[in-house]
Write an enzyme that holds these catalytic residues in place. Structure first.
Site, short mmCIF file in Angstrom:
data_model
loop_
_atom_site.label_atom_id
_atom_site.label_comp_id
_atom_site.label_asym_id
_atom_site.label_seq_id
_atom_site.Cartn_x
_atom_site.Cartn_y
_atom_site.Cartn_z
N HIS A 59 41.55 47.78 30.17
CA HIS A 59 40.11 47.91 30.46
C HIS A 59 39.56 48.67 29.25
O HIS A 59 39.62 49.90 29.21
CB HIS A 59 39.86 48.71 31.73
CG HIS A 59 40.64 48.24 32.92
ND1 HIS A 59 40.35 47.08 33.58
CD2 HIS A 59 41.71 48.76 33.55
CE1 HIS A 59 41.20 46.91 34.59
NE2 HIS A 59 42.03 47.92 34.58
N GLN A 62 37.67 52.08 29.17
CA GLN A 62 38.30 53.31 29.64
C GLN A 62 38.93 54.11 28.50
O GLN A 62 39.28 55.28 28.69
CB GLN A 62 39.32 52.99 30.74
CG GLN A 62 38.63 52.50 32.02
CD GLN A 62 39.58 52.20 33.15
OE1 GLN A 62 40.74 52.60 33.13
NE2 GLN A 62 39.10 51.48 34.15
N ARG A 83 38.55 57.43 40.27
CA ARG A 83 37.75 56.21 40.25
C ARG A 83 36.25 56.54 40.34
O ARG A 83 35.42 55.89 39.70
CB ARG A 83 38.17 55.31 41.42
CG ARG A 83 37.63 53.90 41.29
CD ARG A 83 38.05 53.04 42.45
NE ARG A 83 37.36 53.43 43.68
CZ ARG A 83 37.19 52.62 44.73
NH1 ARG A 83 37.69 51.41 44.72
NH2 ARG A 83 36.56 53.04 45.81
N HIS A 208 39.99 40.97 41.29
CA HIS A 208 40.28 42.38 41.00
C HIS A 208 41.48 42.92 41.77
O HIS A 208 42.38 43.55 41.21
CB HIS A 208 39.04 43.25 41.30
CG HIS A 208 39.27 44.70 41.06
ND1 HIS A 208 39.81 45.54 42.02
CD2 HIS A 208 39.08 45.48 39.97
CE1 HIS A 208 39.92 46.77 41.53
NE2 HIS A 208 39.49 46.75 40.28
N ARG A 211 41.69 44.14 47.93
CA ARG A 211 40.63 44.89 48.62
C ARG A 211 39.24 44.50 48.14
O ARG A 211 38.26 44.71 48.83
CB ARG A 211 40.85 46.40 48.47
CG ARG A 211 40.75 46.94 47.08
CD ARG A 211 40.86 48.47 47.03
NE ARG A 211 40.51 48.95 45.71
CZ ARG A 211 41.36 49.10 44.70
NH1 ARG A 211 42.63 48.83 44.86
NH2 ARG A 211 40.94 49.53 43.53
N HIS A 237 45.20 43.23 40.25
CA HIS A 237 45.74 44.55 40.57
C HIS A 237 46.37 44.46 41.96
O HIS A 237 45.73 43.93 42.88
CB HIS A 237 44.62 45.60 40.69
CG HIS A 237 43.97 46.01 39.42
ND1 HIS A 237 42.61 46.16 39.32
CD2 HIS A 237 44.48 46.37 38.22
CE1 HIS A 237 42.30 46.58 38.10
NE2 HIS A 237 43.41 46.71 37.41
N GLU A 240 48.87 49.34 44.16
CA GLU A 240 48.91 50.46 43.22
C GLU A 240 49.00 51.78 43.97
O GLU A 240 49.58 52.74 43.48
CB GLU A 240 47.64 50.42 42.34
CG GLU A 240 47.58 51.52 41.29
CD GLU A 240 46.38 51.39 40.36
OE1 GLU A 240 45.52 50.52 40.61
OE2 GLU A 240 46.31 52.17 39.40
N HIS A 274 50.61 46.55 38.24
CA HIS A 274 51.05 47.78 38.91
C HIS A 274 52.19 47.49 39.89
O HIS A 274 53.33 47.76 39.57
CB HIS A 274 49.92 48.55 39.60
CG HIS A 274 48.82 48.93 38.66
ND1 HIS A 274 49.06 49.60 37.49
CD2 HIS A 274 47.48 48.70 38.70
CE1 HIS A 274 47.91 49.79 36.85
NE2 HIS A 274 46.94 49.25 37.56
N ASP A 325 46.32 49.73 30.00
CA ASP A 325 45.42 49.91 31.14
C ASP A 325 44.27 50.87 30.84
O ASP A 325 43.26 50.47 30.27
CB ASP A 325 46.27 50.36 32.34
CG ASP A 325 45.51 50.34 33.66
OD1 ASP A 325 44.32 50.00 33.65
OD2 ASP A 325 46.09 50.68 34.70
ZN ZN Z 1 43.74 48.10 35.73
#
Ligand code: ZN
Length: 459
Positions: A59, A62, A83, A208, A211, A237, A240, A274, A325
């Protein structure tokens, strides 16, 4: 014809001497000849040559958060409180900021030995959720950053719909992520028209997480994607965090990895990122599926995610690769080292991650990360063989950690020694040298631009 001679190079069959490499105008290897006789005129690599690895999970934005979340903000500081901080930061970023950050990051990746990156990209709109005039503007910034810096790119627009299992409405902080299967497919078509795929650029998708999408929308996306491109990579993902596992069991009646493998056709085009929360039966089933496990050791450690079930997965011959990541580190060797060390600490033994191809932990892990990264990227970057891209590193033979070493000792030293500057001296992507003597031609300009961006973001 473009050529390079390596005194020693790691080929699919192992270490070989006097290897002549040739590639075409597209940067695809057309000849890989060990023990070559006609080597006198070809340029020579400075030291041992390794195939370059694809970073399978990034990402980019980040990168700019590294070092900004290492304080206790909450009595129960964890992934979910991190988050919240990440959402606040993401909401401040303009497309210009994103590009400056990505340029800096991709130069750093090249310097560390990654020759490709898979971008799991979810910052689609402005912070208020309003689309940009060009709906794929942020993704174009990432493509331009990768092109200008010279790193291979697999771009995976993220489908994000909900804040939790059971189609819970998104939070305000998630407004810049929200879209639908139709939005993703339309974005891919716009991108393919403006920036067509080539040997250095590939498109896929990234639902993503279980969830953030529903079983129905996941199926819709996959059906439409397979009509568009039967082999496009799909990254997700998964598993995780413990809370995610508990919520998944409550909503879908199964743990995330088990549910995905039982309800969706998961194969080698998939990358499960993950998967730090897996039972051994899930681990073995994932290995049999052919999918790649996307292991991100420094980020998983930084976020307190947990430890991947690596020994059981290696025993089941599961495919895996590494991703940086959140980019607290962009070091290939640090990701691999930490992965092996996590298994040593867990099992209280040494050299846990080895396999039939190498009894050396560095040798086994480097080859796995190479093949898993290539598979996850959906591109021809699986090593120094005809038909693959000319993506490679030349190590510094003068580096104190490499002197006098041969074969697997070189890989073990690259992975496990950490003294001074990286031994990655020169880096070639698609037949072009992008790092020479540790330097990228744009690194000074990028550092200034990145510093200006950070000052503005933090003021
Ligand atoms: Zn990620």
């Amino acid at each position: 014809m473009k050529q390079l001679i390596a005194d020693r190079a790691l080929l699919p069959e192992g270490w070989r001497n006097n290897v002549l490499l040739e590639w075409d105008d597209k940067g695809i290897l057309t000849r890989v000849s060990p023990d070559a006789a006609e080597i006198a005129l070809a340029p020579r690599a400075v030291g041992p040559v390794l195939p370059g690895i694809a970073n399978l999970h990034s990402h980019a934005f980040q990168r700019a958060m590294a070092g900004l979340t290492e304080y206790r903000s909450d009595l129960n500081d964890n992934f979910w409180s991190w988050r919240t901080l990440m959402y606040k930061f993401a909401g401040k970023l303009s497309p210009v900021d994103l590009k400056a950050i990505a340029v800096q990051l991709y130069i750093e990746m090249l310097q560390a030995g990654y020759t490709s990156v898979c971008e799991f990209h979810y910052l689609h709109h402005g912070s208020d959720g309003k689309p940009y005039a060009n709906p794929v503007e942020n993704m174009v910034c990432l493509i331009e950053a990768a092109q200008e810096v010279g790193i291979g790119l697999t771009l995976l627009p993220v489908m994000y719909q909900y804040s939790g299992f059971g189609a819970q409405a998104p939070h305000a902080g998630q407004a810049c992520f929200i879209n639908s299967p139709e939005w993703i497919m339309s974005a891919l078509q716009i991108l393919q028209a403006s920036h067509p795929q080539h040997a250095g650029l590939r498109y896929g998708v990234a639902p993503h997480s279980l969830r953030a999408v529903s079983p129905q929308s996941l199926q819709e996306l996959l059906t439409q994607l397979r009509q568009w491109d039967a082999q496009a990579p799909v990254h997700i993902h998964i598993a995780e965090q413990n809370k995610e596992v508990e919520d998944c069991v409550a909503a879908l009646g199964a743990r995330p990895v088990a549910w995905l493998l039982d309800n969706v056709e998961v194969d080698r085009h998939w990358c499960l990122v993950h998967a730090t929360q897996m039972t051994t039966p899930e681990t073995e089933k994932l290995a049999r599926s052919g999918a790649v496990a996307g292991i991100c050791p420094t980020t998983e450690a930084n976020l307190g995610d947990g430890i991947f079930n690596g020994v059981a997965y290696a025993a089941a011959q599961g495919a895996w690769g590494i991703g940086s990541d959140s980019h607290v580190s962009t070091s290939v060797s640090e990701e691999l080292r930490l992965y092996e060390y996590s298994q040593r600490l867990l099992h209280r033994q040494r050299n846990m991650l080895v396999g039939s191809e190498s009894a050396s932990a560095g040798g086994y892990m480097y080859r796995q990360a190479l093949h898993g990264g290539a598979t996850a990227s959906g591109r021809q970057v699986a090593g120094l063989a005809v038909g693959q891209r000319a993506d490679l590193l030349a190590l510094d033979p003068q580096h104190a950690d490499l002197g006098g070493k041969h074969g697997e000792q070189l890989l073990d030293s690259f992975v496990f020694c950490n003294h001074g500057q990286t031994p990655v001296r020169d880096v070639m992507v698609g037949g072009n040298w992008v790092i020479r003597d540790h330097k990228h031609s744009r690194q000074e300009q990028s550092a200034l631009s990145y510093a200006r961006t950070m000052k503005r973001l933090l003021d």
